[in-house]
Design a protein around this motif. Sequence first.
Motif, PDB file in Angstrom:
ATOM      1  N   LYS A 116     -14.820  -1.341  -4.978  1.00  0.00           N
ATOM      2  CA  LYS A 116     -14.929  -0.197  -5.556  1.00  0.00           C
ATOM      3  C   LYS A 116     -16.037   0.661  -7.018  1.00  0.00           C
ATOM      4  O   LYS A 116     -16.495  -0.538  -7.667  1.00  0.00           O
ATOM      5  N   LEU A 171     -11.171   2.882 -10.420  1.00  0.00           N
ATOM      6  CA  LEU A 171     -10.301   3.855  -9.919  1.00  0.00           C
ATOM      7  C   LEU A 171     -10.324   4.928 -10.711  1.00  0.00           C
ATOM      8  O   LEU A 171     -10.897   5.347 -12.196  1.00  0.00           O
ATOM      9  N   LEU A 225      -1.402   7.586   5.629  1.00  0.00           N
ATOM     10  CA  LEU A 225      -1.602   7.401   3.579  1.00  0.00           C
ATOM     11  C   LEU A 225      -2.860   8.424   3.040  1.00  0.00           C
ATOM     12  O   LEU A 225      -3.423   8.754   3.624  1.00  0.00           O
ATOM     13  N   VAL A 255     -10.463  -4.995   2.526  1.00  0.00           N
ATOM     14  CA  VAL A 255      -9.688  -4.509   2.816  1.00  0.00           C
ATOM     15  C   VAL A 255      -9.018  -5.926   1.285  1.00  0.00           C
ATOM     16  O   VAL A 255      -8.354  -5.323   0.519  1.00  0.00           O
ATOM     17  N   THR A 256      -8.684  -6.924   1.614  1.00  0.00           N
ATOM     18  CA  THR A 256      -8.349  -7.497   0.466  1.00  0.00           C
ATOM     19  C   THR A 256      -9.377  -7.841  -0.669  1.00  0.00           C
ATOM     20  O   THR A 256      -8.853  -8.581  -1.803  1.00  0.00           O
ATOM     21  N   ARG A 257     -10.476  -7.797  -0.569  1.00  0.00           N
ATOM     22  CA  ARG A 257     -11.858  -7.918  -1.386  1.00  0.00           C
ATOM     23  C   ARG A 257     -12.592  -6.789  -2.252  1.00  0.00           C
ATOM     24  O   ARG A 257     -13.733  -6.420  -1.828  1.00  0.00           O
ATOM     25  N   ARG A 258     -11.797  -5.425  -1.578  1.00  0.00           N
ATOM     26  CA  ARG A 258     -12.544  -4.487  -1.303  1.00  0.00           C
ATOM     27  C   ARG A 258     -13.843  -3.950  -2.763  1.00  0.00           C
ATOM     28  O   ARG A 258     -13.089  -4.447  -4.085  1.00  0.00           O
ATOM     29  N   LEU A 264     -13.703  -3.608 -10.490  1.00  0.00           N
ATOM     30  CA  LEU A 264     -13.130  -2.697  -9.488  1.00  0.00           C
ATOM     31  C   LEU A 264     -12.377  -1.352 -10.611  1.00  0.00           C
ATOM     32  O   LEU A 264     -12.608  -1.659 -12.295  1.00  0.00           O
ATOM     33  N   TYR A 301      -2.484  -5.291 -10.555  1.00  0.00           N
ATOM     34  CA  TYR A 301      -3.047  -4.739  -9.523  1.00  0.00           C
ATOM     35  C   TYR A 301      -3.018  -3.624  -8.386  1.00  0.00           C
ATOM     36  O   TYR A 301      -3.996  -3.022  -8.450  1.00  0.00           O
ATOM     37  N   GLY A 302      -1.527  -3.445  -9.392  1.00  0.00           N
ATOM     38  CA  GLY A 302      -1.357  -2.066  -8.173  1.00  0.00           C
ATOM     39  C   GLY A 302      -1.381  -2.014  -6.985  1.00  0.00           C
ATOM     40  O   GLY A 302      -1.034  -3.584  -6.189  1.00  0.00           O
ATOM     41  N   LYS A 303      -1.954  -1.894  -5.240  1.00  0.00           N
ATOM     42  CA  LYS A 303      -1.934  -1.862  -4.550  1.00  0.00           C
ATOM     43  C   LYS A 303      -3.511  -2.462  -4.150  1.00  0.00           C
ATOM     44  O   LYS A 303      -4.027  -2.440  -3.325  1.00  0.00           O
ATOM     45  N   GLU A 304      -4.587  -2.772  -5.333  1.00  0.00           N
ATOM     46  CA  GLU A 304      -5.509  -2.897  -5.430  1.00  0.00           C
ATOM     47  C   GLU A 304      -6.532  -3.930  -4.507  1.00  0.00           C
ATOM     48  O   GLU A 304      -7.332  -4.589  -3.545  1.00  0.00           O
ATOM     49  N   ARG A 305      -5.857  -5.053  -4.215  1.00  0.00           N
ATOM     50  CA  ARG A 305      -6.245  -6.628  -4.063  1.00  0.00           C
ATOM     51  C   ARG A 305      -4.922  -7.145  -3.070  1.00  0.00           C
ATOM     52  O   ARG A 305      -3.663  -8.273  -4.025  1.00  0.00           O
ATOM     53  N   GLU A 342       0.977  -1.328   0.060  1.00  0.00           N
ATOM     54  CA  GLU A 342      -0.369  -0.293  -0.168  1.00  0.00           C
ATOM     55  C   GLU A 342       0.791   1.253  -0.497  1.00  0.00           C
ATOM     56  O   GLU A 342       0.536   2.470  -0.138  1.00  0.00           O
ATOM     57  N   TYR A 368     -11.605  -2.353 -14.155  1.00  0.00           N
ATOM     58  CA  TYR A 368     -11.024  -3.621 -14.535  1.00  0.00           C
ATOM     59  C   TYR A 368     -12.342  -4.386 -15.328  1.00  0.00           C
ATOM     60  O   TYR A 368     -13.225  -5.024 -14.434  1.00  0.00           O
TER      61      TYR A 368
END
Lengths: 171, 435
Positions: free
Chosen positions: B183, B206, B379, B178-181, B204, A141-145, A104, B222
């Motif tokens: 969006k 962005l 962040l 977080v692991t399956r966010r 997904l 996926y960059g930081k997305e997954r 992240e 995506y």
Amino acid sequence: MKYVKLIAVLVFAAGLGACSSVDKKTDGAGSKGGSGAGNGSRPAATASWSDYTSKTKNGYSDRVFFSYDRHELSAEARQTIEAWSRWLRAHPDATILVEGHTDERGTREYNLALGARRATAVKNYLTALGTSGRRLRTISYGKERPSVAGSTERSWSENRRGVARPRGGGS
Amino acid sequence: MKINGVVLKWFAPVLLVGLATPALAQNEPRVVIGDPEFKPLPIAITTPTGSAMGKRIAAVVSANLKGTGLFRIIDPAAFIQKAAAASVRPRFPDWKVIGAEALVTGRIRTNPNGEIRLEYRLWNVAGGSQMVGRALEGPAKLWRRLAHKMSDGIYKRLTGEGGYFDTRIVYIAESGPVTRRIKRLAIMDQDGANHRFLTDGRHLVLTPRFSPNTQEITYLAYVNSRPRVYIYNLDSGRREAVGSFPGMTFAPRFSPDGNKIVMSIERAGNSEIYTMDLRTRVTSRLTNNPSIDTSPSYSPDGKRITFNSDRSGRQKIYVMNADGSGVVRISNGVGRYATPVWSPRGDRIAFTKMEGGAFKIGIMDPDGDNEKILTNGFLAEGPTWAPNGRVLMFFKQGRGGQAQIYTIDITGRNEQRAKTPASGSDPAWSPLLKN
């Protein structure tokens, strides 16, 4: 020159064969622990991908790990990818989608680019080992997954990864 | 021009009494943004008379002005003169005694065609003179836009800066682990009203950004495991991929004339910056470097592009001509610099900086001088400019927390959380909405 070096690594890995610990799951940061030492003689010929990368059987991982903001493959990562290469040889109809991921700590767009670099580094090594590029696709996926939640060194190191997602070949 | 298919007419300034003489103008209430001696300007906002809608309009205007941190809204309970009487003729001593330096009055009428007409005036209490007199007309269901236009008129007259209330925010609404966010693309008015989701979360999505005409959004989605740049049309709801390339396309933004998309195209792991002409579909490569080149953003005159590259070995900010020539590195500090975004006024570039384990949001001149950090967090990322170039929106996330959207003045004051229903990231501020 690079190619020659890769082959040398491959021969070295193969030569160690059944009785060494080289074939065991290699990356300490990974969640798929290595218990398969000594069971690695020719797993690729028959094993399905899930057998192949399961924790309990041959102990290979479906993923490799990277240093912070880097995309170079470590020696451990190369050994894991060499195992994927053998599986691909044993399953000539199979293809692999290589995912590139980051932790992240980076901006979203840069991390998408970094994930693409990582996925491509994996793909390039697989093609250097003999897999046709047509059987390999990359996605970032960059930081997305992230694979694990959390904001610690440990979770970051697990999330900086390249993951192989096979299609076909008994996966 | 159309807004949701409804034609709006805005009347030019009309009215009236007591044009300020230059002598009086010197006594006018005024907010100087960035003044170190700054104190919020006390302002009385009365309820426009003539319609039940007046109360809601006054509430929107009060919230807008209060949210800037530049004004102190005087409690209506303190008012001596009734709003109805004040809307005919303010009794200035009554307003002076409660500390008001500026006074807002208004009237609402319904036109024969069913549209409402909102007349408002801004008064200089000390000078006893009118500073603004204006009538706005539009369909009753767009009453919030009338209130935002009214807020813009008041803000502009008192600060000398352009307004930014009649605007929208597009952003990414986040939910799930977080692991399956999950969006979703979401849009809302600048004050959080009229919130709606544009996508359902199946894909997904962005980094949405507005087109200059505010009716289109470019973003990354995506779809079928292929990350690509899309354009979403707010009028039609139609979604269209921008070109077809073997690799990932990402980091899109419109050119200031709206005719091009500038973005990164990844090929064999290498990301370069390209433009695509939306009419001819012709692409042009602007960078040619084995490093990561991404996050391009045009200057408002369209002549230059600022972007992010790690060609020096670390992420830094660069500026080049719009044809890719004349690349100059502008960020000079230590640390990693990212997400440069050119101000709509052209005078600053906002950025994200990573240094010492923290993320910072800052601004600098287009030549890299006068770097100023406005805020930081575990962040923090993705600044986007209000159309007047005075306020930034960005998102921030604590360690293990949820991303949330914030605004901050470019003086570093008045950091405030934006009103989103849940976690949000990747905000993009629209230009002022068109009539």
